[in-house]
Every structure is written in structure tokens, then in C-alpha cells.
Design an enzyme around this catalytic site. Sequence first.
Site, PDB file in Angstrom:
ATOM      1  N   ASP A  38      27.188  13.913  23.326  1.00  0.00           N
ATOM      2  CA  ASP A  38      26.139  14.574  24.118  1.00  0.00           C
ATOM      3  C   ASP A  38      24.860  14.883  23.334  1.00  0.00           C
ATOM      4  O   ASP A  38      23.986  15.595  23.824  1.00  0.00           O
ATOM      5  CB  ASP A  38      26.655  15.893  24.735  1.00  0.00           C
ATOM      6  CG  ASP A  38      27.771  15.640  25.740  1.00  0.00           C
ATOM      7  OD1 ASP A  38      27.860  14.502  26.228  1.00  0.00           O
ATOM      8  OD2 ASP A  38      28.525  16.592  26.024  1.00  0.00           O
ATOM      9  N   HIS A 240      16.184   5.464  -3.069  1.00  0.00           N
ATOM     10  CA  HIS A 240      16.296   5.978  -1.697  1.00  0.00           C
ATOM     11  C   HIS A 240      17.116   7.267  -1.672  1.00  0.00           C
ATOM     12  O   HIS A 240      17.974   7.450  -0.813  1.00  0.00           O
ATOM     13  CB  HIS A 240      16.920   4.920  -0.766  1.00  0.00           C
ATOM     14  CG  HIS A 240      15.976   3.789  -0.477  1.00  0.00           C
ATOM     15  ND1 HIS A 240      16.350   2.635   0.157  1.00  0.00           N
ATOM     16  CD2 HIS A 240      14.650   3.643  -0.746  1.00  0.00           C
ATOM     17  CE1 HIS A 240      15.293   1.837   0.262  1.00  0.00           C
ATOM     18  NE2 HIS A 240      14.270   2.424  -0.288  1.00  0.00           N
ATOM     19  N   ASP A 257       8.375  11.475  -1.647  1.00  0.00           N
ATOM     20  CA  ASP A 257       7.946  10.281  -0.916  1.00  0.00           C
ATOM     21  C   ASP A 257       8.089  10.630   0.551  1.00  0.00           C
ATOM     22  O   ASP A 257       9.206  10.671   1.082  1.00  0.00           O
ATOM     23  CB  ASP A 257       8.843   9.096  -1.321  1.00  0.00           C
ATOM     24  CG  ASP A 257       8.442   7.787  -0.645  1.00  0.00           C
ATOM     25  OD1 ASP A 257       7.654   7.813   0.318  1.00  0.00           O
ATOM     26  OD2 ASP A 257       8.947   6.732  -1.086  1.00  0.00           O
ATOM     27  N   ASP A 268       2.603   6.651   4.428  1.00  0.00           N
ATOM     28  CA  ASP A 268       3.716   6.524   3.478  1.00  0.00           C
ATOM     29  C   ASP A 268       3.144   6.878   2.099  1.00  0.00           C
ATOM     30  O   ASP A 268       2.404   6.077   1.512  1.00  0.00           O
ATOM     31  CB  ASP A 268       4.239   5.086   3.531  1.00  0.00           C
ATOM     32  CG  ASP A 268       5.427   4.852   2.612  1.00  0.00           C
ATOM     33  OD1 ASP A 268       5.904   5.810   1.981  1.00  0.00           O
ATOM     34  OD2 ASP A 268       5.878   3.684   2.527  1.00  0.00           O
ATOM     35  N   HIS A 347      11.604  -2.275  -7.925  1.00  0.00           N
ATOM     36  CA  HIS A 347      11.315  -2.594  -6.517  1.00  0.00           C
ATOM     37  C   HIS A 347       9.960  -3.282  -6.414  1.00  0.00           C
ATOM     38  O   HIS A 347       9.240  -3.431  -7.417  1.00  0.00           O
ATOM     39  CB  HIS A 347      11.353  -1.326  -5.659  1.00  0.00           C
ATOM     40  CG  HIS A 347      10.447  -0.225  -6.117  1.00  0.00           C
ATOM     41  ND1 HIS A 347       9.109  -0.212  -5.836  1.00  0.00           N
ATOM     42  CD2 HIS A 347      10.689   0.903  -6.850  1.00  0.00           C
ATOM     43  CE1 HIS A 347       8.566   0.881  -6.356  1.00  0.00           C
ATOM     44  NE2 HIS A 347       9.497   1.575  -6.990  1.00  0.00           N
ATOM     45  N   HIS A 351       4.351  -2.768   0.644  1.00  0.00           N
ATOM     46  CA  HIS A 351       4.727  -3.431   1.901  1.00  0.00           C
ATOM     47  C   HIS A 351       3.637  -3.170   2.919  1.00  0.00           C
ATOM     48  O   HIS A 351       2.873  -2.206   2.820  1.00  0.00           O
ATOM     49  CB  HIS A 351       6.077  -2.881   2.393  1.00  0.00           C
ATOM     50  CG  HIS A 351       6.144  -1.386   2.397  1.00  0.00           C
ATOM     51  ND1 HIS A 351       5.658  -0.625   3.424  1.00  0.00           N
ATOM     52  CD2 HIS A 351       6.584  -0.494   1.461  1.00  0.00           C
ATOM     53  CE1 HIS A 351       5.814   0.666   3.131  1.00  0.00           C
ATOM     54  NE2 HIS A 351       6.366   0.779   1.928  1.00  0.00           N
ATOM     55  N   HIS A 358       7.760  -0.120   7.134  1.00  0.00           N
ATOM     56  CA  HIS A 358       7.789  -1.450   6.508  1.00  0.00           C
ATOM     57  C   HIS A 358       7.357  -2.387   7.635  1.00  0.00           C
ATOM     58  O   HIS A 358       8.181  -2.863   8.416  1.00  0.00           O
ATOM     59  CB  HIS A 358       9.188  -1.785   5.988  1.00  0.00           C
ATOM     60  CG  HIS A 358       9.550  -0.975   4.774  1.00  0.00           C
ATOM     61  ND1 HIS A 358      10.679  -1.199   4.025  1.00  0.00           N
ATOM     62  CD2 HIS A 358       8.925   0.059   4.158  1.00  0.00           C
ATOM     63  CE1 HIS A 358      10.725  -0.322   3.013  1.00  0.00           C
ATOM     64  NE2 HIS A 358       9.669   0.444   3.079  1.00  0.00           N
ATOM     65  N   GLU A 381       2.689   1.041  -4.574  1.00  0.00           N
ATOM     66  CA  GLU A 381       3.608   2.077  -5.024  1.00  0.00           C
ATOM     67  C   GLU A 381       4.418   1.686  -6.264  1.00  0.00           C
ATOM     68  O   GLU A 381       5.636   1.567  -6.215  1.00  0.00           O
ATOM     69  CB  GLU A 381       4.563   2.444  -3.894  1.00  0.00           C
ATOM     70  CG  GLU A 381       5.209   1.262  -3.171  1.00  0.00           C
ATOM     71  CD  GLU A 381       6.124   1.721  -2.041  1.00  0.00           C
ATOM     72  OE1 GLU A 381       7.005   2.562  -2.308  1.00  0.00           O
ATOM     73  OE2 GLU A 381       5.988   1.245  -0.912  1.00  0.00           O
ATOM     74  N   TYR A 385      11.415   4.244 -13.723  1.00  0.00           N
ATOM     75  CA  TYR A 385      12.605   5.067 -13.477  1.00  0.00           C
ATOM     76  C   TYR A 385      13.550   4.959 -14.672  1.00  0.00           C
ATOM     77  O   TYR A 385      14.100   3.886 -14.930  1.00  0.00           O
ATOM     78  CB  TYR A 385      13.305   4.590 -12.197  1.00  0.00           C
ATOM     79  CG  TYR A 385      12.351   4.457 -11.029  1.00  0.00           C
ATOM     80  CD1 TYR A 385      12.044   5.541 -10.218  1.00  0.00           C
ATOM     81  CD2 TYR A 385      11.719   3.225 -10.760  1.00  0.00           C
ATOM     82  CE1 TYR A 385      11.142   5.418  -9.160  1.00  0.00           C
ATOM     83  CE2 TYR A 385      10.829   3.092  -9.709  1.00  0.00           C
ATOM     84  CZ  TYR A 385      10.540   4.187  -8.911  1.00  0.00           C
ATOM     85  OH  TYR A 385       9.655   4.060  -7.861  1.00  0.00           O
ATOM     86  N   ARG A 405       6.903   7.752  -9.275  1.00  0.00           N
ATOM     87  CA  ARG A 405       6.324   6.754  -8.365  1.00  0.00           C
ATOM     88  C   ARG A 405       5.047   7.365  -7.805  1.00  0.00           C
ATOM     89  O   ARG A 405       4.988   8.576  -7.574  1.00  0.00           O
ATOM     90  CB  ARG A 405       7.305   6.405  -7.227  1.00  0.00           C
ATOM     91  CG  ARG A 405       6.734   5.414  -6.226  1.00  0.00           C
ATOM     92  CD  ARG A 405       7.779   4.730  -5.326  1.00  0.00           C
ATOM     93  NE  ARG A 405       8.497   5.619  -4.439  1.00  0.00           N
ATOM     94  CZ  ARG A 405       9.743   6.023  -4.607  1.00  0.00           C
ATOM     95  NH1 ARG A 405      10.429   5.612  -5.675  1.00  0.00           N
ATOM     96  NH2 ARG A 405      10.322   6.827  -3.745  1.00  0.00           N
ATOM     97  N   GLU A 407       2.266   6.453  -4.719  1.00  0.00           N
ATOM     98  CA  GLU A 407       2.115   5.543  -3.573  1.00  0.00           C
ATOM     99  C   GLU A 407       0.941   5.962  -2.695  1.00  0.00           C
ATOM    100  O   GLU A 407       0.842   7.112  -2.273  1.00  0.00           O
ATOM    101  CB  GLU A 407       3.404   5.562  -2.739  1.00  0.00           C
ATOM    102  CG  GLU A 407       3.323   4.731  -1.478  1.00  0.00           C
ATOM    103  CD  GLU A 407       4.663   4.611  -0.745  1.00  0.00           C
ATOM    104  OE1 GLU A 407       5.504   5.518  -0.899  1.00  0.00           O
ATOM    105  OE2 GLU A 407       4.845   3.626  -0.027  1.00  0.00           O
TER     106      GLU A 407
HETATM  107  N1  GLY Z   1       9.097   5.480   1.893  1.00  0.00           N
HETATM  108  C1  GLY Z   1       9.603   4.176   1.914  1.00  0.00           C
HETATM  109  C2  GLY Z   1       8.859   3.316   1.055  1.00  0.00           C
HETATM  110  O1  GLY Z   1       8.076   3.777   0.239  1.00  0.00           O
HETATM  111  O2  GLY Z   1       8.939   2.137   1.155  1.00  0.00           O
HETATM  112 MN    MN Z   2       6.378   2.582   0.830  1.00  0.00          MN
HETATM  113 MN    MN Z   3       7.208   5.707   0.409  1.00  0.00          MN
END
Ligand code: GLY
Ligand code: MN
Ligand code: MN
Length: 438
Positions: A38, A240, A257, A268, A347, A351, A358, A381, A385, A405, A407
Amino acid sequence: MGTPDDVYVRRQSALMDSFDDQSIAIFPTNSSMTRSRDVHFPFRASSDMLYLTGCEQEECTLVLSKVGGVVSSTLFVQPNDTLQEIWTGRRPGIEGSRSLPVDVVDSNENLLDFLNKIKDSINSIAYVMGERKVLDKWVHDAVYTETRARQKSGVGPKRITDPRPYLSELRLRKDSHELESMQKAADIAVKAHIEAMEKATPDMNECEFQGIIEGAFLSHGSHWSYPSIVAGGDNATILHYHANDAVLKDGDLLLIDAGCEVDGYASDVTRTFPVSGHFTEPQREIYQAVLDAQRAAIAACKVGEQVTAPNDAARRVLSEHLIRLDVIDESMDEPTGPDGVGLWFMHGIGHWLGLDVHDVGIYSIDSSSRVFEPGMVITIEPGLYFASWRTDVDVPERYAGIGVRIEDDILITNDGPVNLTEACPVEIDDIEALMNGD
Ligand code: GLY
Ligand code: MN
Ligand code: MN
């Protein structure tokens, strides 16, 4: 939403320009999803529906058709239903949806009848199989099951086309209305990050920062565009991370982030700052390396430049810093590769950003990098790390437990890159000044 109707109509026509005459394209929006008995996840309309109509309703389907060169649009929506609405909220219904930018609004109950009526006048159907069972069956039957009937009659659809590559190309280049929403989402995210920096003290829990950030989104009429990552100390080395429940210590860096959504468009943003208000020397070294890499990457976001250029630029700058800091070896064949920079920056550089965080749009065409065009928006970004818990490599002791990071959201223009999130402090001195009320 501030997008005029004729803009939506132009988007619909531009999409149908991709298909031959006697085609239809069917776009069901996503269905509401159950979280637990529910209880539903908050509903968000599919990005394609938002792009083509701005319609935010649940359970509706857009059918675009092009016959005799004329594009027309019909939107099927949930009809009013008093008992249902008492439980789940008011629905615009058919009358209330007539202001949407489509030619005809009809009830969901009439969708299949409508499709059956136009079936013989079309040659092809653009539809993503798997999106909705009842439509999957109709499309499958119309094209495959009815081949015998078509053999005799000579009419009816013969092809199923995937509309996504065409729609993605349109969505990839943002118009002024989209950019206005994106700038608003960027501005709210900037305010939220600044508030988090201003309120930071050691001993706070990550979830308190999450509360500050997401509270700021809500108080500006927005909400998150993806679950916020609020990661202190070593947690920042988990790309993540989502637990957001650890207590910070004096001396920790905090990586946030977090971005929000306006009219469906995402921001983002990532900032990393010391909860005490002062970077330590090792933190400064790593932070400055990431910041210099980000600057170089942003500078490469130019019309006509390959979209791989920012990544190459960032990795070159990171390798220079990491060689100087004795993290990687200058005698390496490829310091920017997986055995060098790649060990600590694992990474991609960014994007596309838009209705999806994304966002849609291919990065390569026929295996070569595409080039930047005006109106594209990309995140930049870079990060480094140094997870203290890693056992697959020797983590430099000086940097163990540091994750950084940075971004920002970058719009490509003929006049060079425009940073939509530039107002968020990023220089070491500016962050320290803000945090210490200087
Ligand atoms: N927050 C997700 C990324 O930076 O791709
Ligand atoms: Mn991002
Ligand atoms: Mn991000």
C-alpha cells in the site's frame, strides 16, 4: 512549466521527421511503482513524456502519427474517478488535460480502439518493446501475428522502430526553455551546498548534512534528482556511498554529491570540504590536484572538440600532480592509464545532464568520439580516492582515507564552456573563508 505549447509541438514534429510517412510513435509514461504494501514510490513521469508534452500524470500514453505528411498527437489519460481520487489525489482527467500541447485528449479506455482504427493506415510503429504489456501485445500482434491478414489486404504495419536514438539526439541539445529550468536546478543545488558548508561542524552525522541539503531543495520547491551521497572520511572513497549515517570527526573531509530537479531537469553537483573548516596539508595536495584537473577538463568543453577531450585533459593533469606527489611513477609507459591515474580515479569524467541525471545521447558515433555542439550539457567530475581499506594496491599512507570529487554542470556554447554551478565555492581559500565566516 514555462515551456510554450508550440515548443512541445515542434519537438513532436522534429521527432516524427525521423520516420517515414505512415508511421506512428507510441510513448507510454511509466507506471506507479509499489515500495511496500500500500505504499508507492513517489511518481515521476518518464523523461520522454516530459520532453514531448510536459505531462506529469501517471498512466498516460502519447500517440504521435504522421500520415500524408501531417503530424498529429493524441494523449490518452486516466479519466476522472471519484473513488480512486479520494484515495490517491485529484486527477486532471480528460477535461483538465485539454490544456496540454496535443491535438486530442482521450481516455485510456479508448487507447486500443484508437490504435486498431489507425492500424491499416500505417506502415511502421516506433515503440520501445517492454514498456507496457498491453502495448507490447498490440504492437506484436499488429506487426507479426497479422502478417497473414496483411498478405491479403496489403495494408498494416510491417516494422517496429526503436524511437530512442532519434529522441535522444533531440534531447541532447537543450533549448532555451530547458536551459532555464537547468539553471534553476543548478542555482538551488548551489544554495544547498553553500548552506551545508556554512553549517558544518565536526561531530555532525552525515545524515544531518543530508537533511540540510534536501531541506534546502524542498524549501525551494524542488527535490533530489538522485539519492544524495553524503560521505565523510573514508566513506568518500566509495563512489556510490548511500548509507549517509556515520558521525564525522574533526579533520575529516566530507564529500557531498547532491543535485535537484526543476521541471524534471536535473542538477548534479559535488563539493568536498573539511568539516573543521581547514584543509590539512595532504588534503590540500589531493584537492588541488582534482581542482586543477577539473579546470583543464572544463576548458576542453568546446564546440568542435571531441567529447573525450575533457577526460584526456583531466587525466594528464592528475598524472602530473600524482607524479609530483610520488603516488605514481614518472617512468611509467602510460601514467594516465589504468596502472597510473586509473588506480585512483576509476570513473568517467562526466555524463550528459538533462531530464535524466545520466542523460540520453551517445558519446561515440561509429566508434569515434562525437564532438561537442552548442546546447549540450555535461557534468565534469574528476576525483581521487585513496580508500584506506584497499588491499589490492599499496595505498600511500599520507593520503589514506582521503576521497575528493568536484563536480559542476557545464553548458557548451559557441562562446566557450558555461559553468551552470559556478556560484558554488570551489577554491580552497573560498571554501575556508565561507566556512569560517571570513
Ligand atoms: N550523482 C551521480 C553522478 O555524479 O553521476
Ligand atoms: Mn554526475
Ligand atoms: Mn554527482
